[in-house]
Design a protein around this motif. Structure first.
Motif, PDB file in Angstrom:
ATOM      1  N   GLN A 202     -10.509 -19.424  34.712  1.00  0.00           N
ATOM      2  CA  GLN A 202      -9.546 -18.908  35.705  1.00  0.00           C
ATOM      3  C   GLN A 202      -9.442 -17.386  35.508  1.00  0.00           C
ATOM      4  O   GLN A 202      -9.033 -16.928  34.438  1.00  0.00           O
TER       5      GLN A 202
ATOM      6  N   TRP B 269      -2.557 -28.843  53.391  1.00  0.00           N
ATOM      7  CA  TRP B 269      -3.871 -28.955  54.048  1.00  0.00           C
ATOM      8  C   TRP B 269      -4.302 -27.601  54.602  1.00  0.00           C
ATOM      9  O   TRP B 269      -5.416 -27.135  54.358  1.00  0.00           O
TER      10      TRP B 269
ATOM     11  N   TYR C 105      -5.324 -25.125  51.771  1.00  0.00           N
ATOM     12  CA  TYR C 105      -6.658 -25.336  51.186  1.00  0.00           C
ATOM     13  C   TYR C 105      -7.756 -25.044  52.204  1.00  0.00           C
ATOM     14  O   TYR C 105      -8.812 -24.516  51.858  1.00  0.00           O
TER      15      TYR C 105
ATOM     16  N   MET D 248     -15.209 -23.737  51.090  1.00  0.00           N
ATOM     17  CA  MET D 248     -14.227 -24.769  50.780  1.00  0.00           C
ATOM     18  C   MET D 248     -14.190 -25.808  51.908  1.00  0.00           C
ATOM     19  O   MET D 248     -14.249 -27.009  51.673  1.00  0.00           O
TER      20      MET D 248
ATOM     21  N   MET E 227     -15.274 -29.752  51.724  1.00  0.00           N
ATOM     22  CA  MET E 227     -14.314 -30.818  52.068  1.00  0.00           C
ATOM     23  C   MET E 227     -14.918 -31.728  53.136  1.00  0.00           C
ATOM     24  O   MET E 227     -14.839 -32.954  53.038  1.00  0.00           O
TER      25      MET E 227
ATOM     26  N   TYR F 157      -7.707 -35.044  49.238  1.00  0.00           N
ATOM     27  CA  TYR F 157      -8.172 -33.853  48.523  1.00  0.00           C
ATOM     28  C   TYR F 157      -7.692 -33.879  47.070  1.00  0.00           C
ATOM     29  O   TYR F 157      -8.439 -33.576  46.142  1.00  0.00           O
ATOM     30  N   TYR F 158      -6.412 -34.258  46.878  1.00  0.00           N
ATOM     31  CA  TYR F 158      -5.822 -34.194  45.531  1.00  0.00           C
ATOM     32  C   TYR F 158      -6.575 -35.034  44.507  1.00  0.00           C
ATOM     33  O   TYR F 158      -6.661 -34.659  43.338  1.00  0.00           O
ATOM     34  N   THR F 159      -7.111 -36.187  44.934  1.00  0.00           N
ATOM     35  CA  THR F 159      -7.822 -37.015  43.951  1.00  0.00           C
ATOM     36  C   THR F 159      -9.331 -36.975  44.157  1.00  0.00           C
ATOM     37  O   THR F 159     -10.053 -37.811  43.618  1.00  0.00           O
ATOM     38  N   SER F 160      -9.777 -35.986  44.931  1.00  0.00           N
ATOM     39  CA  SER F 160     -11.225 -35.811  45.106  1.00  0.00           C
ATOM     40  C   SER F 160     -11.783 -35.086  43.881  1.00  0.00           C
ATOM     41  O   SER F 160     -11.030 -34.559  43.052  1.00  0.00           O
TER      42      SER F 160
ATOM     43  N   MET G 282     -12.950 -32.331  43.934  1.00  0.00           N
ATOM     44  CA  MET G 282     -12.671 -30.898  44.083  1.00  0.00           C
ATOM     45  C   MET G 282     -11.363 -30.504  43.419  1.00  0.00           C
ATOM     46  O   MET G 282     -11.150 -29.327  43.126  1.00  0.00           O
ATOM     47  N   LYS G 283     -10.447 -31.457  43.216  1.00  0.00           N
ATOM     48  CA  LYS G 283      -9.126 -31.065  42.705  1.00  0.00           C
ATOM     49  C   LYS G 283      -8.825 -31.793  41.393  1.00  0.00           C
ATOM     50  O   LYS G 283      -9.041 -31.237  40.323  1.00  0.00           O
ATOM     51  N   TYR G 284      -8.328 -32.992  41.442  1.00  0.00           N
ATOM     52  CA  TYR G 284      -7.956 -33.724  40.224  1.00  0.00           C
ATOM     53  C   TYR G 284      -8.708 -35.057  40.168  1.00  0.00           C
ATOM     54  O   TYR G 284      -8.145 -36.111  40.469  1.00  0.00           O
TER      55      TYR G 284
END
Ligand SMILES: Cc1cc2nc3c(=O)[nH]c(=O)nc-3n(C[C@H](O)[C@H](O)[C@H](O)COP(=O)(O)O)c2cc1C
Length: 263
Positions: A70, A208, A211, A218, A222, A233-236, A238-240
């Motif tokens: 980061q 949404w 992002y 991005m 997606m 998205y949150y559990t993809s 790409m995220k978590y």
């Protein structure tokens, strides 16, 4: 400070990820940390916390890798790592011939809560001085490696970190779930499917859009992954990603065992 000053401080909160090169004063930071511990409740007043300051550029560069690269870790003049720490308390007990304790799961929770409470008090104190902070949840995922790098002893583990510096950005305020979603009267009220639709509707749109506004790459990723909602998205990946959370949960269990919190 009046109640309205405090409300104003809360309203002004933004996570800050871009910083001026202006240094933060070492003495001031120590004072803020000491004031923050005084201003925080502490379980049994045991103060089972440690905070490790990282000002050194090379050491920040190493931490940056552990925080999944980061960029704010490199840019911020200071990284604070908040540790759940019963090592010092146990040493004290041993030196006084007292029965040993605080090497168990309950003590891990107690020390972690103290560390998190202190972190948030420190965040508010720094923000009240015009400084900016951003927490780093990557601490949890790299806990083993960060603990090793910061030379944490047994019964001492980093639970959260934050970058600190003088803000070089003024982001818009981010929304939260409405009170009706999470404030309950007398007993827990389970949301119906309709409640979920209603309570998440603003978050779903705002999250949404945020992002999707992060650039073409991005949006393309997606779309390629067939992600059509904020929840997806949150559990993809790409995220978590759930598989990474599962892997890091196993790691955390092993670490708690290795460090003496899960005998
Ligand atoms: C425990 C915790 C971990 C976080 N980890 C990260 C992180 O690793 N990287 C990041 O950019 N922001 C991180 N954040 C900041 C959140 O993304 C941010 O608080 C949230 O989006 C709401 O934005 P706001 O703080 O500006 O209101 C973290 C926040 C918390 C409380």
């Amino acid at each position: 400070m009046t109640a309205s000053d405090f409300t104003g401080l809360l309203a002004a909160h933004r996570s800050i990820r871009q910083f001026h090169s202006r240094a933060v004063d070492h003495v001031l930071i120590d004072q803020v940390l000491e004031d923050s511990l005084h201003g925080s409740s502490s379980s049994g007043n045991l103060n089972m916390v440690s905070v490790i300051k990282t000002f050194d550029t090379e050491r920040k560069a190493h931490l940056c890798k552990l925080h999944f690269d980061q960029p704010m870790v490199l840019q911020a003049p200071l990284v604070l790592t908040f540790c759940a720490d019963s090592f010092r308390s146990r040493q004290w007990l041993a030196q006084r011939g007292a029965r040993l304790n605080f090497g168990n799961l309950v003590s891990w929770h107690v020390a972690s809560f103290d560390a998190i409470i202190l972190a948030q008090t420190t965040a508010l104190a720094l923000e009240s001085l015009g400084m900016g902070i951003c927490y780093m949840g990557t601490t949890l995922h790299s806990m083993t490696e960060i603990a090793e790098y910061l030379e944490c002893p047994d019964h001492c583990l980093p639970v959260t970190s934050m970058v600190v510096g003088w803000p070089a950005e003024a982001p818009a305020q981010r929304d939260r779930l409405p009170g009706a979603a999470w404030i309950h009267s007398e007993r827990y009220r389970r949301p119906s499917a309709d409640d979920i639709d209603r309570l998440f509707s603003a978050r779903e749109v705002n999250g949404w859009n945020r992002y999707r506004s992060m650039g073409e790459d991005m949006v393309r990723e997606m779309d390629e992954k067939g992600i059509t909602s904020l929840a997806q998205y949150y559990t993809s990946d790409m995220k978590y990603p759930p598989q990474e959370f599962e892997r890091d949960s196993q790691k955390l269990r092993a670490l708690l065992e290795a460090k003496g919190f899960l005998p």
